[in-house]
Structure formats: C-alpha cells, structure tokens
Design an enzyme around this catalytic site. Sequence first.
Site, PDB file in Angstrom:
ATOM      1  N   THR A 151       0.809  -1.219   0.000  1.00  0.00           N
ATOM      2  CA  THR A 151       0.000   0.000   0.000  1.00  0.00           C
ATOM      3  C   THR A 151       0.846   1.274   0.000  1.00  0.00           C
ATOM      4  O   THR A 151       0.300   2.372  -0.075  1.00  0.00           O
ATOM      5  CB  THR A 151      -0.906   0.053   1.250  1.00  0.00           C
ATOM      6  OG1 THR A 151      -0.058   0.022   2.398  1.00  0.00           O
ATOM      7  CG2 THR A 151      -1.879  -1.102   1.287  1.00  0.00           C
ATOM      8  N   LYS A 152       2.157   1.157   0.110  1.00  0.00           N
ATOM      9  CA  LYS A 152       3.001   2.346   0.259  1.00  0.00           C
ATOM     10  C   LYS A 152       3.237   3.038  -1.092  1.00  0.00           C
ATOM     11  O   LYS A 152       2.922   2.500  -2.149  1.00  0.00           O
ATOM     12  CB  LYS A 152       4.315   1.964   0.956  1.00  0.00           C
ATOM     13  CG  LYS A 152       4.099   1.342   2.342  1.00  0.00           C
ATOM     14  CD  LYS A 152       3.539   2.323   3.366  1.00  0.00           C
ATOM     15  CE  LYS A 152       2.854   1.670   4.561  1.00  0.00           C
ATOM     16  NZ  LYS A 152       3.683   1.017   5.528  1.00  0.00           N
ATOM     17  N   ASN A 153       3.813   4.239  -1.043  1.00  0.00           N
ATOM     18  CA  ASN A 153       3.921   5.059  -2.263  1.00  0.00           C
ATOM     19  C   ASN A 153       4.733   4.386  -3.360  1.00  0.00           C
ATOM     20  O   ASN A 153       4.450   4.553  -4.541  1.00  0.00           O
ATOM     21  CB  ASN A 153       4.531   6.423  -1.918  1.00  0.00           C
ATOM     22  CG  ASN A 153       3.626   7.239  -1.013  1.00  0.00           C
ATOM     23  OD1 ASN A 153       2.480   6.837  -0.772  1.00  0.00           O
ATOM     24  ND2 ASN A 153       4.109   8.351  -0.524  1.00  0.00           N
TER      25      ASN A 153
END
Length: 389
Positions: free
Chosen positions: A190-192
């Site tokens: 889910t991270k950038n």
Amino acid sequence: MKTTPSKKRKDFLVFGSPLIEEAAIQEVVATLRSGWIGTGPKVKKFEDLVRDYKGSKHAIAVSSCTAALHLSLAALDLKPGDEVITTPMTFCATLNAIIHAGAKPVLVDCERGTQNIDPAKIASRITSRTRAILPVHFAGRPCDMDALGELARKHKLAMVEDCAHAIETEYRGRKAGTFGEFGTLSFYVTKNITTAEGGMVLTDNAELADKIKILALHGMSKDAWKRFSDDGYKHYEVLYAGFKYNMTDMQAALGLHQMPNIDVYWRRRQEIWKRYDEAFAGLPCFTPAAPEAGTRHGYHLYTLLIDSDKRGKTRDQVLSELNALNIGTGVHYLALHLQPFYRKLLGHKAGDFPNAEFIGERTLSLPLSAKLTDEDVSDVIDAVTSILR
Ligand SMILES: *Cc1c(COP(=O)(O)O)cnc(C)c1O
C-alpha cells in the site's frame, strides 16, 4: 428531506491497490528466467536508485520497514531499560521494533492538526535512560525536524526516522530520513513505492551501514553479501546473532520500475488530494491539514476525521456504509497505547494521549493510489458526500 441514494460501484475499489506497470511485470519475469532470484544485482541497483533519490550516503535494502526499524535500533546497541521516544499515532510495527531491540517505548502524544509527534511534549518525557527519538512522518507530512533535531542534540539522543509514509517527504529542502542516524522506508503493497514486501535503511554513517548489512544477514561478515557472486567463494565469519532480513532480486525488479515514476505517482496523488479537499470542504468532517510551507508532503494517506457529534454517524458506521458502496477504506490508526499488549506493558489507559485518541476514534483513510482513475475518484467523492451530507 429526501436524498438520492448513492449508486454502488460495480466492482470493489481496493484500498491501497498499487499501480504495477507492464515494464515491472516483464522485469520480474526476466528475473525468474535469469536463474538468480535471490539477493543480487537488482537489489544493488534498486539501493543505488533510492540512495540517489534520497541523497543519503548509504541505503541497505531489506525485507520490510519493520526489519529496517529493528535493524536500526539493534545497531544502536540499546540495553534493557533504555528508552526510545515515539508517538502513539503510528503502526504497531514501530513499537514492536523498539521492544524487539530490547528497549522500552515511551509515548508522547501527537498534535491534533498535523497528527505528528508534539515536540513541545517531549522534553518532560526524557530521562537518564532515553537513548533515541523515533519520529513518524505521518501520512507523509514531515515532523517538526528543527525542534526534534534540537532536542536530539541537546540531550545527545540518536534519531531514527520512520519514513514508511514519507519517501518523497522533504522538510526545508532536506529529505526525510536523512536527519538522524537512520531513516527507514517501506515498500509494502500500500506504500507510495512498492516491491510487494520490502524496506530500506538510510544512513550517512559508513560504520553503521556495515553493521546494518551484517545484522541483516545472520550477523555474517560483510563479504557474505557477495558470497554468491561469480568472483569466487569466500568464507565468512559470524560476528553477531543477526537476522534474515535481506531483499530479493524478485522484489527489487518491481522497485526498479517504480522509482523512475516516483514523481509522476506523487503528482497524481497530489491531484487526487486536491479533488478530495475541494469536494469535502463543506461536509461535517475534518479534512487533512494543508501541507506546511517550506515542506513537501508525501501524500501517502488522505484521512477524514468523522465527527459524530456533528453528523450523528460514527466513523465505524461511515466505514461500513462506504464498504457497502464498494469503496475500500483503511484506519490509520487506532491509538496504540489502548491496544491490549501496550496497555499492559506500558501501563497506559484511556485519557493518557487525548489527541491520539481523538484521531483514533474518528479517522478514516480514503483510496489515494496513483492507480485511481478520475472515475474512481468521483466514485469515492460521491459515496462520501452521499453518506455525510
Ligand atoms: C507500513 C508501516 C510500517 C511497517 O512497514 P512494513 O514494510 O510493512 O514492515 C512501519 N511504520 C509505519 C508508520 C507504517 O505505516
């Protein structure tokens, strides 16, 4: 008064679903066919990309940000009873890493607006056992690094920055993760920027970088990282009881094609952020504080605070209504000091950190991935508006 019920989306909009482009898929496939899927040249290349982007001297790729935090704290040689100051408004991995490194987390409340640790509340929590400050740049918004740096210098504390939300974040022209001894990144789904699972330790200190490398691979002497390369077999020495936290070339293959797009993805999230800000301005909820001048926000999470006093709907009701309209959401986070384990370990109770509790009871994260189409964003806006208006 009648309101038109919002249309349900055809398919479920998964929260935090990443944008994986064809080039990345091809690179993973090529890695699988190459005969070298473990830690190798792609990990090295990915480390160089991230190191150059962040402007740190060293970057060591590992299996997660949790591992990166654990290694950073382990490299500081914390002793039982040593204390590390952090915020209750973070993911549990931050506290768990402190505990696994043998130290005690000491929590300091966050600010209600920025949701970051409140520097003004730190000094009174510093004792003769305090060894480090562990700020978390919440949602990608930088902490007050002037104030935190000042406290660290004055009290001779190490600093480890949890940059899981903050790969793009800058504070007064300096990149988050380069202020203290260590900065840690997450490449979780889910991270950038994602490698499915993965993390990185940033440091400017060559000695600490070597120690991280050794601790990340069983405590074996540093040439062990090159043991499988083609310049001949090398014996290793075991120097510490280390961990098994290395990243693989399969993961790095994904990262190699994410990093070159980091600014494109960031701008897309900024665009979505602005659309949300405009659409929700009149609704009975709090939108995120505007980015501070002189900083770069990482735009990792777009969080609404649902004020049940105004609307009569609790956060959890809004969550399930969004879910029923096929909009996936997240909660970042319930205040950590109220989780059963930390409550017991640290002796906390409701009322100890009013701002973290205020946020924890009201917060809700909306989809903010670069993968979202304009229609997806409209669906989120329509759903939220129909539920809260
Ligand atoms: C995601 C996250 C972590 C843990 O990252 P992993 O790569 O999943 O181990 C740590 N801290 C914060 C604030 C996070 O959001």
